[in-house]
Design a protein around this motif. Structure first.
Motif, PDB file in Angstrom:
ATOM      1  N   ASP A  61       0.864  -1.198   0.018  1.00  0.00           N
ATOM      2  CA  ASP A  61       0.057   0.102   0.120  1.00  0.00           C
ATOM      3  C   ASP A  61       0.824   0.992  -0.005  1.00  0.00           C
ATOM      4  O   ASP A  61       0.346   2.322  -0.140  1.00  0.00           O
ATOM      5  CB  ASP A  61      -0.980  -0.026   1.395  1.00  0.00           C
ATOM      6  CG  ASP A  61      -2.101  -0.957   0.935  1.00  0.00           C
ATOM      7  OD1 ASP A  61      -2.222  -1.448  -0.009  1.00  0.00           O
ATOM      8  OD2 ASP A  61      -2.692  -1.443   2.161  1.00  0.00           O
ATOM      9  N   THR A  62       2.010   1.257   0.348  1.00  0.00           N
ATOM     10  CA  THR A  62       2.986   2.506   0.337  1.00  0.00           C
ATOM     11  C   THR A  62       3.636   2.453  -1.123  1.00  0.00           C
ATOM     12  O   THR A  62       4.476   3.452  -1.317  1.00  0.00           O
ATOM     13  CB  THR A  62       4.089   2.051   1.443  1.00  0.00           C
ATOM     14  OG1 THR A  62       4.895   1.246   1.031  1.00  0.00           O
ATOM     15  CG2 THR A  62       3.706   2.046   2.755  1.00  0.00           C
ATOM     16  N   GLY A  63       3.610   1.523  -1.996  1.00  0.00           N
ATOM     17  CA  GLY A  63       4.071   1.411  -3.200  1.00  0.00           C
ATOM     18  C   GLY A  63       5.120   0.491  -3.507  1.00  0.00           C
ATOM     19  O   GLY A  63       5.732   0.332  -4.593  1.00  0.00           O
ATOM     20  N   PHE A  64       5.570   0.112  -2.403  1.00  0.00           N
ATOM     21  CA  PHE A  64       6.876  -0.859  -2.441  1.00  0.00           C
ATOM     22  C   PHE A  64       6.553  -2.240  -3.340  1.00  0.00           C
ATOM     23  O   PHE A  64       5.482  -2.500  -3.072  1.00  0.00           O
ATOM     24  CB  PHE A  64       7.449  -1.334  -0.914  1.00  0.00           C
ATOM     25  CG  PHE A  64       8.500  -2.160  -1.107  1.00  0.00           C
ATOM     26  CD1 PHE A  64       9.679  -1.862  -1.021  1.00  0.00           C
ATOM     27  CD2 PHE A  64       8.151  -3.672  -0.721  1.00  0.00           C
ATOM     28  CE1 PHE A  64      10.669  -2.791  -0.896  1.00  0.00           C
ATOM     29  CE2 PHE A  64       9.319  -4.589  -0.552  1.00  0.00           C
ATOM     30  CZ  PHE A  64      10.527  -4.195  -0.743  1.00  0.00           C
ATOM     31  N   THR A  65       7.345  -2.712  -4.143  1.00  0.00           N
ATOM     32  CA  THR A  65       7.076  -3.728  -4.816  1.00  0.00           C
ATOM     33  C   THR A  65       7.830  -4.994  -4.226  1.00  0.00           C
ATOM     34  O   THR A  65       9.192  -5.049  -4.125  1.00  0.00           O
ATOM     35  CB  THR A  65       7.283  -3.502  -6.387  1.00  0.00           C
ATOM     36  OG1 THR A  65       8.801  -3.411  -6.553  1.00  0.00           O
ATOM     37  CG2 THR A  65       6.334  -2.288  -6.660  1.00  0.00           C
ATOM     38  N   ALA A  66       7.288  -6.182  -4.294  1.00  0.00           N
ATOM     39  CA  ALA A  66       7.911  -7.487  -4.329  1.00  0.00           C
ATOM     40  C   ALA A  66       7.764  -8.478  -5.262  1.00  0.00           C
ATOM     41  O   ALA A  66       6.686  -8.475  -5.713  1.00  0.00           O
ATOM     42  CB  ALA A  66       8.053  -7.653  -2.863  1.00  0.00           C
TER      43      ALA A  66
END
Length: 99
Positions: A61-66
């Motif tokens: 939700d903060t924009g971090f991708t994995a």
């Protein structure tokens, strides 16, 4: 099919995945969202995911991708190794139940 396709049965990867020590619990929800608890911290990470074959793309939700990959029934999510909840390889610790 992606996990965001709600017109069909949930993707087979939907459900709770946990590390062997039970300290990290990641729930893949049928609506294409995930909720990850760490230790006693509920909803430490939340976001959405999509499934392509055995590959999972996550967007926090903060924009971090994995990313993650399922191999032989095990979820390899970045540096984590997660098993289906109830798998004999998971050792439960004193962690509060979800819900």
């Amino acid at each position: 099919m992606t996990s965001n396709d709600t017109s069909h049965a949930p993707h087979p990867y939907v459900g709770m995945w946990v590390t062997a020590d039970g300290s990290i619990r990641q729930e893949l929800l049928p609506d294409g969202r995930y909720d990850e608890a760490r230790g006693r911290r509920q909803s430490a990470y939340t976001g959405r995911y999509t499934v392509t074959g055995d590959h999972i793309d996550y967007v926090d939700d903060t924009g971090f991708t994995a990313t993650g990959d399922i191999r032989d029934g095990v979820l390899f999510h970045e540096h984590l190794v997660l098993y289906r909840e109830g798998d004999e390889r998971v050792r439960r610790r004193d962690i509060p139940p979800r819900g």
